[in-house]
Design an enzyme around this catalytic site. Sequence first.
Site, PDB file in Angstrom:
ATOM      1  NE  ARG A 187      -1.380   2.580   2.717  1.00 31.75           N
ATOM      2  CZ  ARG A 187      -0.977   3.743   3.185  1.00 31.75           C
ATOM      3  NH1 ARG A 187      -0.950   4.804   2.388  1.00 31.75           N
ATOM      4  NH2 ARG A 187      -0.544   3.876   4.425  1.00 31.75           N
TER       5      ARG A 187
ATOM      6  CG  HIS B   7       8.981   7.663   5.004  1.00 30.46           C
ATOM      7  ND1 HIS B   7       8.600   7.594   3.676  1.00 30.46           N
ATOM      8  CD2 HIS B   7       7.916   7.231   5.711  1.00 30.46           C
ATOM      9  CE1 HIS B   7       7.357   7.151   3.598  1.00 30.46           C
ATOM     10  NE2 HIS B   7       6.921   6.922   4.825  1.00 30.46           N
TER      11      HIS B   7
ATOM     12  CB  CYS C 120       6.731  12.171   1.424  1.00 31.90           C
ATOM     13  SG  CYS C 120       5.631  13.542   1.820  1.00 31.90           S
TER      14      CYS C 120
ATOM     15  CG  ASN D 185       7.494   3.322   3.882  1.00 38.86           C
ATOM     16  OD1 ASN D 185       6.873   3.813   4.804  1.00 38.86           O
ATOM     17  ND2 ASN D 185       7.009   3.276   2.645  1.00 38.86           N
TER      18      ASN D 185
END
Length: 399
Positions: free
Chosen positions: A41, A301, A332, A341
Site C-alpha cells: 500500500r 522514512h 512523500c 519507507n
Amino acid sequence: MSFRTQSLLGRRAYRHLSQRTFTSSSRALADHVRIIEVGPRDGLQNEKTSIPVETKVELVRRLARTGLETIEAGSFSHPKWVPQMASSDRVLSSTLNNPITSPHPITYQWLLPNSRGLDNFFKVMNSALSAADGYPTPPPSPQHDSGPASNTSSSDANAMPSSTSGADSMDTSQDSASNERNGHKHEVSIFMAATESFSKKNTNCTIQESLDRFAPLMAESRRQGFPVRAYISVALGCPFEGPDTDPHKVADLAVKLLEMGADEISVADTTGMGTAPATKQLLRTLKEAGVRNDDIAMHFHDTFGQALINTMVSLDHGIRAFDSAVGGLGGCPYSPGATGNVATEDLVYTLHSLGAKTGVDLEEMSRIGGWITGEIGKENGSSAGRATLSRLRREAGEL
C-alpha cells in the site's frame, strides 16, 4: 485521575477482551519485534507507472510466506486521487477467496479514507461471505460522501476523509466472525496529520474536522468486528511547517484517537526529517500523555538516512512494533528528495543483529525486494537486501 486517563485505562481493559493481541513492550528485546509490512500500500501508491493487479496480488502472496504477521495490503481510496490503489478490492478478494499458505495466520490491513471506502470494503467482505455460505448477503447501503474533494495525497495515507454522515445506517449483517477467513484476519486503517498545514493540504480539512469525520467510521468498523489502526502523519517533521512538529500535538492527537477506539497508533515520520533527539522527545511526550508502548508502532522514512537510528532510539524506549516496506518502496510527494519507507530487509537485518526475533526470513524478503523493484522499474532501496542477493548469487555460482 483525569477523565482522559480513566478513559484510556477503560479502553485498555476492554482491549484485553478483543480479538487483537499486541506484543507487550515489557518483553525482552530478544523475544520478539513485530514488523508491519506496508509495501503493497504505502510502498506502491505513489508509483506513476501502472502496476498490474496480478503483480500486487503476487506481492502480497510472496510476502505472506516470509513469516510476517501483518501486511498492509491496499487502500479503498477513490481511484481519482490514488490510481495505484484502484484494484485493492481485487487484492482483498484474492486474500479471501484464494487463501495464502503462510507459516502462521496473517493480519491484513486496509486503509479506509472515508465512509465510501468503508462501504466498498464491506461489500467485498460480504460478497466473499455469501459465496462461502452459499446464500446472498445484502451489501451495505450506498453512502454518498458530502465532504469537499481533495486534490492531494500523502505518503502515509492517501485520499481524503469525506463526510461520514449516515454511517450508522450501514448494513449490520456483518459480525466479528466475518473478520476471520481461512485463519487470517483483517483490520482497517485511518489517517490523520499532526499539523494543520499538512491536514489542510492533504485532506482539505482541519485536524478536528478529520477527527469528527472519522469517529463514525471507527465506531462502525469496531462494531462490525474490525480493529482500527490510526496513522499520525508528519509526526517528526512537516514539509510546510518544518522539522519541529510539536510532540505535544502528536500526543494529544494519539490520546484522542485511542479514546475514539483506535487499537494501535502508527506514529509516522512521513518526510524522514526525524532525528534521534526528536524521536526520543516524542516518545517521552507520548508516555507522559498516558500512551503506552504497546499502543504504538513507529513508521520511519529514510530521506536523511536516519530511519535505523530512530529505530534504535525507539527500541531503547521499549517500542516493539515497526512499519517498513520491502525494497525501501514508497516516498512523500510533498518532501523534495524524500525516499521511501525504511526497507524491511534493512530493518530485519538490524533487529536480528541485535538478537531480536522477527520471524521474518531475510533471504526470502531480499528475493522479493529484488523481484518487485525489478517489476516496477525502480532501484532496490535496501542495502541489506542487495548484499544478501549478491551473497545468494555467489553461493549459487552466478557471480
